[in-house]
Structure formats: C-alpha cells, structure tokens
Design an enzyme around this catalytic site. Structure first.
Site, short mmCIF file in Angstrom:
data_model
loop_
_atom_site.label_atom_id
_atom_site.label_comp_id
_atom_site.label_asym_id
_atom_site.label_seq_id
_atom_site.Cartn_x
_atom_site.Cartn_y
_atom_site.Cartn_z
CG HIS A 181 -3.98 -9.37 -1.73
ND1 HIS A 181 -3.22 -8.28 -0.82
CD2 HIS A 181 -3.82 -10.46 -1.25
CE1 HIS A 181 -2.45 -9.12 -0.18
NE2 HIS A 181 -2.62 -10.43 -0.26
CG ASP A 232 -3.41 0.69 -6.72
OD1 ASP A 232 -2.65 0.24 -7.44
OD2 ASP A 232 -2.91 1.31 -5.70
NE ARG A 284 -7.19 -4.08 10.03
CZ ARG A 284 -7.03 -5.08 9.10
NH1 ARG A 284 -6.30 -5.33 8.15
NH2 ARG A 284 -8.13 -5.73 9.07
CB CYS A 318 -25.22 -16.83 -14.64
SG CYS A 318 -24.50 -16.36 -13.32
CB CYS A 341 -20.19 -13.53 -12.40
SG CYS A 341 -21.74 -14.58 -11.87
CG ASN A 373 7.66 0.37 4.43
OD1 ASN A 373 6.88 0.83 3.47
ND2 ASN A 373 7.22 0.08 5.31
CB ALA A 378 -0.95 0.18 1.23
CB THR A 429 0.33 6.53 0.77
OG1 THR A 429 1.74 6.22 0.65
CG2 THR A 429 -0.29 5.53 1.39
ZN ZN Z 1 -22.64 -15.21 -13.98
#
Ligand code: ZN
Length: 257
Positions: free
Chosen positions: A124, A107, A37, A160, A132, A223, A25, A29
């Site tokens: 992530h 992002d 957090r 769907c 979906c 960092n 992250a 910034t």
């Molecule tokens: Zn679907």
C-alpha cells in the site's frame, strides 16, 4: 493455552527454509500507531480524516490536502519506533528463513527495525516518500513537511508544479502491479506463510494466504483477533503480537513461557 500454540508455531517456523510474511496494522499498534477503524481509530475519531485517503477528494479539495499534510506532521512528531514484533522479523531474516516480507502498512517501521529493504514489499506504498501526481518524481517526506511547517500548507512539485501526495496507495488508486505480482508470487513458492496483525480481509493481498495454502505451504497466523483465514491455518496464535512473535521465531525456545 497460548504457550502450546506458540510452541507449535515455533516448530513450524524452525522447520521452514522459505518463510513469506504478510503484516498488517496489528504489528504496529504496539508502536503507538492507532488503526483506522477500531474504537480509537483515526477515522472513527475524525471522519473527515478518512477523506484524506481518497484520491478524488485529495486532488479536488485543497482543504483535504492541507488536512493530510497536517496529519503527516502530527504522525511524525509522535516518532513511532519499531517494537519487538518488527525486530522478531529482522531476527527471522538473519536466520536465513525469511524470503519476502509483504506489508499492508505504510509506516516504514520494518525498514526502521533493520529489515532488508530489498525483501520488503510495501503493497500500500509508504508515507516515508512523497510523489508528484503529475511527473511522478519521488522524494523523501521530511523536506516536504519542512516546507509545510514553514507555511507552504499545500506544497507542489518544485520540478513541474504538480500536486504532491504521500507515496501511499489511496482509495481510488490502483496497487502497483509489480508489487502485487511479487507478493502473490512469493506466496506461491513459500514453504510457510506467516500472517501477522492483519484481519486478512483486504484484497487482493489477502489472496496470499489461500495461494500459499493451495500450493502446500504451512500457514501460521498471529493476530489479536479472528481473521478471515483462521480455518486454513495450521496454527493460530492469539494475543499480543509484540510478545508472541519474538517467541514464535526463537530458535532455542527460550522465549516461550
Ligand atoms: Zn512534478
């Protein structure tokens, strides 16, 4: 003081042919993206927003889904742009030194900066796509947000009828094994691991650092604050990432003050 560390880091990077980067992250910034957090974090200021990142609440509660979509719209309207930290990693790639860029961020700013998408592993997931939850179909986020703006505040899959969600890994969801394998595999063959803007406390991706270290790679950490693996690093650069990282990857040292 930090200039010495930047120069040490710069020489290590300059002497490497296969750099593997892990970003968190902290690299975003300076693009105006708050962390989750910290004192001004998204979840600190609005604890309910944290529930939007939990798959159990998301699936069972339409209110949470509505909150999640409104949060995405608010994020997009701020139009965050890549900053010099992201651009420095593009420069590293153009030097031919970057093997793989693993990011904990959702992002999409590395690709927006110009990083080759084939070298980027979004461990992530990404908020730039929607998936979906029933049929797995993926699509760009923008058209779905247009539906939300038009009043469809809990949009479903047009194919769907299943629930739609950002293609991010929520709490309660597993990482994509192929992405994790790629991240850890890259770390094991790196000659230098460059960790940027991460406290290196989120697993399993934080294992990249000891894996690279055990395999004999140099470790450079950039960092703002301490990380869990500072003890394994050849050099730790503390400070503004958008200022330090361009200097760390500068081939001629002109960026070093
Ligand atoms: Zn679907």
């Amino acid at each position: 003081m930090v200039a010495t560390e930047i120069e040490t880091a710069r020489r290590l990077v300059l002497g490497s042919a296969r750099v593997v980067v892990l970003t968190g992250a902290g690299i975003s910034t300076d693009s105006g993206i708050p962390d989750f957090r910290g004192p001004n974090g998204l979840w600190t200021k609005n604890p309910k927003a944290e529930l939007t990142s939990n798959i159990g609440y998301y699936v069972s509660d339409p209110e949470i889904r509505r909150l999640a979509w409104q949060g995405r719209i608010a994020w997009m309207e701020r139009r965050p742009e890549p900053n010099p930290g992201h651009l420095a990693l593009v420069a590293l790639e153009r030097q031919g030194r970057l093997d793989t860029l693993v990011t904990q961020n959702i992002d999409g700013l590395h690709q927006a900066a110009g990083s080759d998408p084939s070298r980027v592993v979004e461990i992530h997931g990404t908020m730039r796509e929607v998936v979906c939850l029933s049929c797995g179909e993926r699509q760009p986020t923008d058209p779905v947000l247009d539906r939300v703006r038009s009043g469809d505040d809990d949009p479903t899959c047009l194919a769907c009828g299943g629930l739609l969600k950002s293609a991010t890994i929520s709490f309660g969801q597993s990482l994509v094994q192929a992405d994790l394998d790629r991240a850890l595999g890259a770390a094991s063959v790196a000659d230098l691991l460059l960790a940027v803007g991460s406290t290196l406390s989120v697993y399993p991706v934080a294992h990249m650092v000891p894996i690279a270290y055990e395999a004999g790679a140099r470790v450079v950490i950039v960092n703002a604050g301490p990380t869990d693996f500072d003890r394994l690093a050849d050099v730790v650069v503390r400070g503004s990432i958008s200022e330090a990282l361009p200097a760390v990857v500068a081939e001629d040292g002109a960026g070093v003050e």
